[in-house]
Design an enzyme around this catalytic site. Structure first.
Site, PDB file in Angstrom:
ATOM      1  N   SER A 283       1.375   6.596   2.288  1.00  0.00           N
ATOM      2  CA  SER A 283       2.120   7.580   3.086  1.00  0.00           C
ATOM      3  C   SER A 283       3.360   8.073   2.369  1.00  0.00           C
ATOM      4  CB  SER A 283       2.546   6.967   4.417  1.00  0.00           C
ATOM      5  OG  SER A 283       1.442   6.447   5.097  1.00  0.00           O
TER       6      SER A 283
ATOM      7  N   GLU B 269      -9.496  -1.719   5.783  1.00  0.00           N
ATOM      8  CA  GLU B 269      -8.360  -2.016   6.649  1.00  0.00           C
ATOM      9  C   GLU B 269      -8.822  -2.118   8.100  1.00  0.00           C
ATOM     10  OE1 GLU B 269      -5.360   1.046   6.580  1.00  0.00           O
ATOM     11  OE2 GLU B 269      -3.859  -0.228   7.538  1.00  0.00           O
TER      12      GLU B 269
ATOM     13  N   GLU C 162      -4.636   9.764  17.568  1.00  0.00           N
ATOM     14  CA  GLU C 162      -5.220  11.120  17.577  1.00  0.00           C
ATOM     15  C   GLU C 162      -6.210  11.276  16.412  1.00  0.00           C
ATOM     16  OE1 GLU C 162      -1.975  10.461  17.780  1.00  0.00           O
ATOM     17  OE2 GLU C 162      -1.604  11.012  19.869  1.00  0.00           O
TER      18      GLU C 162
ATOM     19  N   GLN D  47       0.854  -1.198   0.000  1.00  0.00           N
ATOM     20  CA  GLN D  47       0.000   0.000   0.000  1.00  0.00           C
ATOM     21  C   GLN D  47       0.886   1.243   0.000  1.00  0.00           C
ATOM     22  OE1 GLN D  47      -1.778   0.604   3.778  1.00  0.00           O
ATOM     23  NE2 GLN D  47      -3.335   2.023   3.061  1.00  0.00           N
ATOM     24  N   GLY D  48       0.979   1.925  -1.145  1.00  0.00           N
ATOM     25  CA  GLY D  48       1.827   3.116  -1.267  1.00  0.00           C
ATOM     26  C   GLY D  48       1.021   4.383  -1.077  1.00  0.00           C
TER      27      GLY D  48
END
Ligand SMILES: Cc1cc2nc3c(=O)[nH]c(=O)nc-3n(C[C@H](O)[C@H](O)[C@H](O)COP(=O)(O)OP(=O)(O)OC[C@H]3O[C@@H](n4cnc5c(N)ncnc54)[C@H](O)[C@@H]3O)c2cc1C
Length: 378
Positions: A126, A241, A361, A123-124
């Site tokens: 970030s 996910e 967060e 999974q590209g």
């Protein structure tokens, strides 16, 4: 919320238990390479008997399992301490995204090798400057003959070093508002323009990587969900996910709690009232997680798609898992820093729990705004 299983669901559980009894995978080998091949073989066995793409429609090689059956599956796998599958990102995210947004040709091409683990996916999303604020990503895709030329950098890409395909989100229109200028591509990792460099984690494992992409070519037919629609497709990926996680995780926590009790006894500390109090608190929290997992499931059953409740379970789980592994380190006392113990490994690995798959967060923001309906911050 009705927690009683139907006769069909009970039968599903029994069938799975019988299969697991006949297909015990045995212990995972030590070395990274051997462990990965072991997981690939395990996934092949699952796939051969229709247990790999459990939630996928039967037409695409899945079992078309209901949400409750998926929850049962996750519970049973965790209880049996079954190994992870090799192509976890392909099964949990890649396949569901291709099924939801892909063309018939894409479904035909990609789904089979995901199930059999012949082609591993990563999974590209970030980038060094874009994690939580994913829509700000800068990797650019420029239109060229019959396809796209992609340049940029990705980071924390789990399993990239073993992957054939990358679910890549890139900016295809720099002039559009930031959420609208993105496109979701399937990038072939097997080209010189894609360099994969391992990043070693605090555990010593190179589980994820940096990707340096210098003019990689992606043909038009590898766009998923249409040019400029990358944000919506990426959100589907992220919802999947988080959606199915909670059931396996709450069982894994219960098993870990049992192991923690054994550890406390081994150290002769079972009479310590402060430790007993701390243990009781962890048990209560893991029960609350279990109930929330059911609540999230009920919501999905009502709306048909995974919702923001998955964020609550992921946040709770990472809090409890970190507290549990810290507790084990306290119990072990002076021997705690020894790295030859599984507890030390778990303690170190748990640090990533509140970052991976969305930081705590960010999950709190989602729960505040989309579960509780509080006013938006921005
Ligand atoms: C083990 C592991 C595996 C991973 N695998 C993958 C992978 O396969 N593919 C992939 O694309 N990514 C992967 N990631 C990356 C992960 O998704 C990001 O690390 C995560 O989304 C956070 O982004 P960041 O690291 O850029 O931190 P930042 O977004 O820079 O956040 C830094 C800090 O600021 C806080 N913060 C940021 N924005 C807000 C806000 N609006 N409100 C309140 N607080 C805020 C965050 O909570 C955090 O504490 C992985 C990460 C880990 C740890």
């Amino acid at each position: 919320m009705d927690l009683t299983l139907t006769p069909q669901e009970e039968a599903f559980r029994e069938e799975l238990r019988a299969w697991l009894a006949d297909n015990r995978p045995g212990p995972e080998p030590e070395s990274d390479e051997a462990a990965f091949e072991f997981r690939r073989e395990w996934q092949r066995r699952l796939a051969a008997d229709g247990w790999a793409g459990l939630a996928w429609p039967e037409d695409y090689g899945g079992r078309g399992a209901t949400l409750v059956e998926q929850a049962i599956f996750n519970e049973e796998m965790a209880t049996a301490r079954a190994p992870e599958v090799a192509n976890v990102l392909g099964l949990v995210m890649g396949g569901p995204v291709v099924i939801a947004h892909g063309t018939e040709e894409q479904k035909e091409r990609y789904l089979g090798p995901i199930l059999s683990a012949d082609e591993i996916w990563c999974q590209g999303f970030s980038e060094p400057e874009s994690g939580s604020d994913l829509a700000s990503l800068k990797t650019k895709a420029v239109k060229s003959d019959g396809g796209w030329v992609v340049t940029g950098q990705k980071v924390w890409t789990t399993l990239a070093h073993r992957s054939k395909w990358c679910m890549l989100v890139a900016r295809s229109n720099p002039d559009a508002p930031k959420h609208q200028g993105l496109t979701y591509f399937l990038m072939d990792m097997d080209q010189d323009a894609v360099q994969v460099r391992p990043l070693v984690q605090i555990t010593g494992e190179p589980e994820f990587n940096e990707l340096f992409i210098e003019g990689a070519y992606i043909p038009d037919e590898n766009v998923v969900g249409g040019v400029g629609n990358g944000w919506a497709v990426a959100i589907t990926t992220l919802m999947h996910e988080r959606a199915g996680l909670a059931f396996g995780l709450q069982v894994a926590l219960k098993i870990a709690l049992g192991e923690l009790i054994t550890l406390i006894r081994e150290h002769g500390l079972e009479g310590d009232p402060v430790l007993r109090q701390r243990l009781g608190q962890l048990y209560i929290e893991s029960e609350a997680l279990r109930m929330n997992a059911w609540r999230g499931l009920t919501q999905i059953m009502k709306t048909g798609v995974p919702g923001p409740e998955g964020s609550l379970a992921k946040w709770q789980w990472s809090d409890i898992n970190q507290a549990l592994t810290e507790f084990a380190m306290d119990v072990r006392g002076p021997e705690a820093p020894r790295t030859d113990s599984d507890w030390t490994y778990r303690f170190l690995r748990a640090r990533a729990n509140s970052i991976e798959g969305g930081t705590t967060e960010i999950l709190k923001n989602i729960v505040a705004e989309r579960v509780l309906g509080l006013p938006r911050m921005r």
